[in-house]
Design an enzyme around this catalytic site. Sequence first.
Site, short mmCIF file in Angstrom:
data_model
loop_
_atom_site.label_atom_id
_atom_site.label_comp_id
_atom_site.label_asym_id
_atom_site.label_seq_id
_atom_site.Cartn_x
_atom_site.Cartn_y
_atom_site.Cartn_z
N PHE A 157 0.86 -1.19 0.00
CA PHE A 157 0.00 0.00 0.00
C PHE A 157 0.89 1.23 0.00
CE2 PHE A 157 -2.26 3.61 1.55
CZ PHE A 157 -3.46 3.54 0.87
N ASP A 242 9.37 3.00 2.07
CA ASP A 242 8.17 3.78 2.37
C ASP A 242 7.89 3.62 3.86
OD1 ASP A 242 5.67 4.79 2.83
OD2 ASP A 242 4.73 3.93 1.05
N LYS A 271 2.39 11.09 7.08
CA LYS A 271 1.58 10.85 8.28
C LYS A 271 2.09 11.62 9.51
CE LYS A 271 -1.10 7.00 6.77
NZ LYS A 271 -0.71 5.99 5.81
C1 LIG Z 1 -0.89 6.09 4.31
C2 LIG Z 1 0.20 5.55 3.48
C3 LIG Z 1 0.50 6.13 2.23
C4 LIG Z 1 -0.34 7.21 1.62
O1 LIG Z 1 -0.40 8.37 2.39
P1 LIG Z 1 -1.58 9.44 2.12
O2 LIG Z 1 -1.20 10.61 2.98
O3 LIG Z 1 -2.86 8.78 2.54
O4 LIG Z 1 -1.56 9.74 0.67
C5 LIG Z 1 1.58 5.63 1.54
N1 LIG Z 1 2.32 4.62 2.02
C6 LIG Z 1 2.06 4.03 3.22
C7 LIG Z 1 2.94 2.92 3.71
C8 LIG Z 1 0.98 4.47 3.97
O5 LIG Z 1 0.69 3.87 5.12
#
Ligand SMILES: *Cc1c(COP(=O)(O)O)cnc(C)c1O
Length: 418
Positions: A157, A242, A271
């Site tokens: 994700f 990520d 985040k």
């Molecule tokens: C939440 C998340 C994203 C996307 O972030 P948004 O601010 O919702 O666009 C990307 N990678 C990971 C691992 C995430 O948990």
Amino acid sequence: MTTSTSGNTPGTSPAPGAATERQIAEADTYSAHNYHPLPVVIAEGEGAWVTDVEGKRYVDMLAGYSALNFGHAHPRLIAAAKEQLGRVTLTSRAFHHDRFARFCAELAQLCGMEMVLPMNTGAEAVETAVKTARKWGYKVKGVPDGRAKIIVADGNFHGRTTTIISFSTDPEARADFGPYTPGFQVVPYGDLAALEAAVDDDTVAVLLEPIQGEAGVLVPPPGYLAGVRRITAERGVLFIADEIQSGLGRTGRTFACEHEDVVPDMYVLGKALGGGVVPVSAVVSSREVLGVFRPGEHGSTFGGNPLACAVGLEVLAMLRTGEYQRRAAELGEHLHRELGSLLAAGALTQVRGRGLWAGLDIPAERGTARTVAEALLPRGVLAKDTHVSTLRLAPPLVISKDDLDWSLDRLREVLTAG
Ligand SMILES: *Cc1c(COP(=O)(O)O)cnc(C)c1O
């Protein structure tokens, strides 16, 4: 401030009140149904607690998917935001502003890296990482134009843009949104041999979550991240971590990669970087990598704005104390011990995670994870399912041990009732 049970009478108010029902009906009418929220309408938050429009209080065991690592309305973050609101909030990158340089310098230092490219949302930062890796591939590695390949993992994700969902393996995230962006190859998460076999001369990057959050808090097998680091280094490929959800304290370290003493070539952050106040994301890397950009080639109107940088600077100052990482490690150990006893008692089929972060698989006879989340709600605990059978717990790192235990008692009630 809060004692665990004040204002709550567990299990006595299962039916939502009139104000809740009115607001949910209005949202159903006027907002796209791209979410299926639990039937609670939050009006206020402080620390690990939120209060709904009926005055009922809940422990927030989701913490905005880790965007609220420091809890709701942390006094230091609110003070930093208010101070900046009184000065200047937006300049665009057409001009310099007096919070920008410090924020980039301090973020680079926290990451042990050299350069920062700030954006707003996580998905934008992942898009930025993809563009950076491709450009680096063409300009530095010498990959023939249009051939750059990025290797990703199944179950990933990374956000919701068209390019990012192009390499998702989740049919819900992907179906009906094509045509899809080419240039990605999916390999099984945790499988080093498959990853090594996928690397070719056109490969510019491997993009991975060091722990897969949305997939259900999947921790890869020991040695995986170190193996990815070895393979990417040997083959001249960028390792992009990520850490949008796993980073900034959640797992008990600043970065989840640290658990295997791995330093990637690039961190993607988001985040918690915005302290739950404003969206702040960034790509953090070396001068060789982020140095590929020239004026006009990439940007964002709000990226690196003064308010974002002021809040981000306070987040960085808080992380430098190590206090939150320590809390996540200590409380996380306690959390996983308690969940381990539920597992041993047969109330769960699997528990995964690290630090103050857990994915719990619910036995089929208890219903779905959504059923469990709905049963926790009237008991004063907010948690969220992911996929069908996994409940995710990610309380704010500021939660007290008493409040954590109180929430786990409610979970035990729900999982062992009847
Ligand atoms: C939440 C998340 C994203 C996307 O972030 P948004 O601010 O919702 O666009 C990307 N990678 C990971 C691992 C995430 O948990």
